[in-house]
Design an enzyme around this catalytic site. Structure first.
Site, mmCIF file in Angstrom:
data_model
loop_
_atom_site.group_PDB
_atom_site.id
_atom_site.type_symbol
_atom_site.label_atom_id
_atom_site.label_comp_id
_atom_site.label_asym_id
_atom_site.label_seq_id
_atom_site.Cartn_x
_atom_site.Cartn_y
_atom_site.Cartn_z
ATOM 1 N N ASP A 132 -108.748 -45.848 -68.004
ATOM 2 C CA ASP A 132 -110.168 -45.551 -67.805
ATOM 3 C C ASP A 132 -110.949 -46.183 -68.952
ATOM 4 O O ASP A 132 -110.367 -46.780 -69.861
ATOM 5 C CB ASP A 132 -110.406 -44.048 -67.670
ATOM 6 C CG ASP A 132 -110.089 -43.289 -68.951
ATOM 7 O OD1 ASP A 132 -109.648 -43.929 -69.937
ATOM 8 O OD2 ASP A 132 -110.262 -42.064 -68.971
ATOM 9 N N SER A 133 -112.264 -46.060 -68.922
ATOM 10 C CA SER A 133 -113.091 -46.791 -69.891
ATOM 11 C C SER A 133 -113.230 -46.032 -71.206
ATOM 12 O O SER A 133 -113.695 -46.594 -72.195
ATOM 13 C CB SER A 133 -114.486 -46.989 -69.310
ATOM 14 O OG SER A 133 -115.141 -45.738 -69.216
ATOM 15 N N GLY A 134 -112.864 -44.778 -71.198
ATOM 16 C CA GLY A 134 -113.142 -43.949 -72.363
ATOM 17 C C GLY A 134 -114.450 -43.200 -72.206
ATOM 18 O O GLY A 134 -114.692 -42.202 -72.886
ATOM 19 N N GLY A 135 -115.286 -43.675 -71.323
ATOM 20 C CA GLY A 135 -116.618 -43.092 -71.157
ATOM 21 C C GLY A 135 -116.583 -41.619 -70.801
ATOM 22 O O GLY A 135 -117.277 -40.808 -71.414
ATOM 23 N N ASP A 143 -107.200 -40.587 -58.331
ATOM 24 C CA ASP A 143 -106.465 -40.029 -59.462
ATOM 25 C C ASP A 143 -106.995 -38.633 -59.676
ATOM 26 O O ASP A 143 -108.166 -38.347 -59.392
ATOM 27 C CB ASP A 143 -106.680 -40.839 -60.742
ATOM 28 C CG ASP A 143 -107.970 -40.440 -61.441
ATOM 29 O OD1 ASP A 143 -109.058 -40.795 -60.932
ATOM 30 O OD2 ASP A 143 -107.912 -39.725 -62.459
ATOM 31 N N CYS A 188 -89.393 -30.425 -48.290
ATOM 32 C CA CYS A 188 -89.676 -31.347 -49.392
ATOM 33 C C CYS A 188 -88.379 -31.940 -49.928
ATOM 34 O O CYS A 188 -87.389 -31.233 -50.122
ATOM 35 C CB CYS A 188 -90.421 -30.601 -50.501
ATOM 36 S SG CYS A 188 -90.729 -31.596 -51.969
ATOM 37 N N CYS A 195 -88.126 -33.521 -52.901
ATOM 38 C CA CYS A 195 -88.281 -33.808 -54.335
ATOM 39 C C CYS A 195 -87.090 -33.282 -55.122
ATOM 40 O O CYS A 195 -86.352 -32.421 -54.645
ATOM 41 C CB CYS A 195 -89.591 -33.231 -54.868
ATOM 42 S SG CYS A 195 -89.494 -31.521 -55.429
ATOM 43 N N CYS A 197 -87.110 -29.358 -55.325
ATOM 44 C CA CYS A 197 -86.776 -28.622 -54.093
ATOM 45 C C CYS A 197 -85.330 -28.868 -53.665
ATOM 46 O O CYS A 197 -84.735 -28.027 -52.992
ATOM 47 C CB CYS A 197 -87.744 -29.001 -52.973
ATOM 48 S SG CYS A 197 -89.386 -28.301 -53.236
ATOM 49 N N HIS A 224 -92.665 -31.537 -58.907
ATOM 50 C CA HIS A 224 -92.878 -31.212 -57.496
ATOM 51 C C HIS A 224 -94.279 -31.627 -57.045
ATOM 52 O O HIS A 224 -94.444 -32.247 -55.994
ATOM 53 C CB HIS A 224 -92.665 -29.720 -57.238
ATOM 54 C CG HIS A 224 -93.082 -29.318 -55.856
ATOM 55 N ND1 HIS A 224 -92.242 -29.446 -54.761
ATOM 56 C CD2 HIS A 224 -94.263 -28.878 -55.362
ATOM 57 C CE1 HIS A 224 -92.897 -29.073 -53.667
ATOM 58 N NE2 HIS A 224 -94.128 -28.721 -54.003
#
Lengths: 378, 378
Positions: free
Chosen positions: A89-92, A271, A309, A311, A314, A340
């Site tokens: 990200d920009s840091g903003g 995100d 699931c 994963c 699980c 998970h």
């Protein structure tokens, strides 16, 4: 670069090619704030939870260990050992949300480090230099994140400044990519659409930044407290003005339901800290709704969190064990819950893509949109 | 059961067969206090760090989630998914060290839970019942852990009571193993030698408990603040009185150097929180001494913690990255440091066994005993 494969309504199936690999979209980026996923997951674990893109926070890495040092160490890929795409990200966002004292000028922002209180100046050029040092796959433009709700006049002025900042970002980004010792000379740059919840500002801003022909476009400044319906309205309003041949990223969103609604409105990339933040509280996502491990009814429940699931959690551990670890505040609880939840988000995106591919997205949407965010009842 | 393969001086190479697998000795048990290794390692990770035995704490599991519930869930093996040997301590050490208010009687000890303050009574029978419910491979007898230093008269009285408690433990343990619904009918029982730092008390107590023909014998009440040389003296004094055909376990010890010294004195089995506790402070064991990740000189150090180490951490991550994670107090720092340290301890034991096998133990001891605990210089 983005390639649109097919559309189902406004929803888009696509591929985004980068120097660190191809991202299938719609896709979800896994947040590794300080170059580490919260909950003790390493880059090696990210492969196991089917992550496509890792996201790191520029501000955090700038103030500790420092982007110049990370550059010396070969950039974020060498540092973390994640070899897939990384977005910084920009840091903003952190400058505007974490820093207690700040002063916004045309040049940039002066603020205090949340770690040692030292004065830091960050503007478009600084943000680009830091992200160049980090050597991420995708850099984000430096923008102002206006508080919600914002007055129209301020939002308009801020938007105009963000456009001017974007032009400076692009120029500096091109200069940095061309340097001989740059970590990633193929670094991409995404612009960020702002305008608060005002349709006309959003559209005008989008039209302006689209002209700059960036590698992708994000919608920023949403999911900051406004009602969800307002967020959907803004996405729908601005979407027709986003370049069709560019990837679209909705920043910081959101619940599984939010993501499904936004894919339907033409968003490609997401995100959110929700998978790890909710894991911290013992809240686990499943295809039948959310489980709260603190609930006493799971104390003797030998079933996995979700029978359907696949994963690593699980496949191995019971709700009873996870609840025990959660109540005991064991670090292992956090790790397993984050694993998970990230698997859930990443494979939800896989299923969304499969539905788009098989022309069953409308059906998938209808079956899931109201189910995923609610509390699971069994 | 224990089989002595060979001796080199007093050091012993052996094998200890249990219903959950064979433990090669000398061996180190990895501490998983509340049925989870600190630092977010699961039973699956333990295999990756070459763990042979997992150790869980009876007191902690009794007060949370509760041994009766863990029994309902199938015992610790089903709960944690660790399928190798598990040793549970008696709960005594925690009762005597954690509980603020306690009252020792012939029947047992009344104390307050450190979690909710409720009154708990624990005596030999209660400890056996809890450990039976947990279904561990090896149960430890309930003993009094006397504070160090202790007066001779009190140490003597306490020793005698611990012998009486051991007889009650054995009786209850046999009864529990024979019950139809017991989790592990093959559970083993180790007795614990006490006697503070008094050679004569230690020897007399050892002689008495040896008569009970238990599955193994531990030396308890050491490494509780006495000088290291005093600990070695007690081990050397009591060792000749320990049954030759039984496994010997030195509780709560210690540094790599302590372990090497104790193997030399005839000890077979160890446990210690040091690998995880030191990891928490960024202290990493290597074959050339201890590294402190907080040291600024590692900031740009791209080497692994130890080039000669084959652990998952050294195979993938740099000192610089581990230092960054440590300074940022990321959970991932803890996990990776614990992984490395446990691998170090477990493979140190492998190398000790190899040296015993190849008749090079004396040489191995001489080369390593003063090296392992000191600060690494490169």
């Amino acid at each position: 670069m983005y390639q649109l494969i097919k559309k189902c309504g406004d929803a888009r199936l696509g591929e985004f090619t980068t120097v660190h690999g191809t991202v299938k979209t719609p896709g979800f980026m896994n947040v590794a704030t300080v170059a580490a996923i919260k909950g003790g997951l390493s880059a090696l674990d990210l492969k196991d939870v089917r992550c496509q893109v890792m996201l790191c926070n520029t501000y955090h890495l700038h103030v500790r260990t420092g982007d110049e040092k990370i550059k010396e160490l070969g950039g974020l890929h060498a540092f973390t050992r994640w070899d897939g795409p990384i977005l910084t990200d920009s840091g903003g966002f952190q400058v505007f949300s974490l820093a207690s004292i700040r002063n916004i000028k045309e040049e940039g922002v002066v603020f205090q480090s949340h770690i040692d209180g030292r004065r830091i100046f960050m503007g478009p050029e600084e943000s680009m230099r830091i992200q160049s040092n980090l050597g991420s796959t995708i850099a984000m433009a430096f923008d102002e994140c206006v508080e919600n709700p914002a007055k129209y006049d301020y939002a308009k002025l801020s938007c105009e400044r963000t456009t001017r900042w974007l032009i400076r970002c692009k120029e500096e980004h091109e200069r940095l990519n061309a340097l001989r010792d740059t970590v990633n000379p193929h670094q991409l740059l995404f612009g960020i659409n702002q305008g608060c919840t005002y349709n006309d500002l959003r559209i005008k801003h989008m039209e302006e930044i689209a002209k700059l022909d960036l590698d992708g476009y994000a919608i920023g400044g949403l999911a900051v407290g406004e009602p969800t319906e307002e967020m959907y309205r803004v996405i729908s309003a601005v979407e027709p003005y986003m370049p069709k041949n560019k990837i679209r990223y909705l920043m910081g969103v959101g619940t599984p339901g939010n993501i499904l609604e936004s894919v339907k409105r033409g968003v490609d990339l997401f995100d959110c800290v929700m998978p790890s933040r909710n894991a911290r509280h013992g809240h686990l996502f499943t295809r039948k709704g959310v489980i709260n491990l603190n609930n006493a009814k799971y104390e003797l429940d030998t079933r996995p969190v979700d029978e359907s699931c696949g994963c690593p959690v699980c496949r191995n551990f019971s709700r009873a064990y996870l609840r025990h670890l959660t109540k005991a505040k064991e670090v292992l609880a956090l790790r397993l819950c984050v694993m998970h939840n990230l698997w859930f988000y990443n494979t939800l995106m896989e299923d969304i893509r499969a539905a788009l591919e098989n022309d069953t997205f409308e059906d998938f949407y209808t079956r899931n949109v109201n189910l995923l965010d609610r509390r699971r009842t069994d």
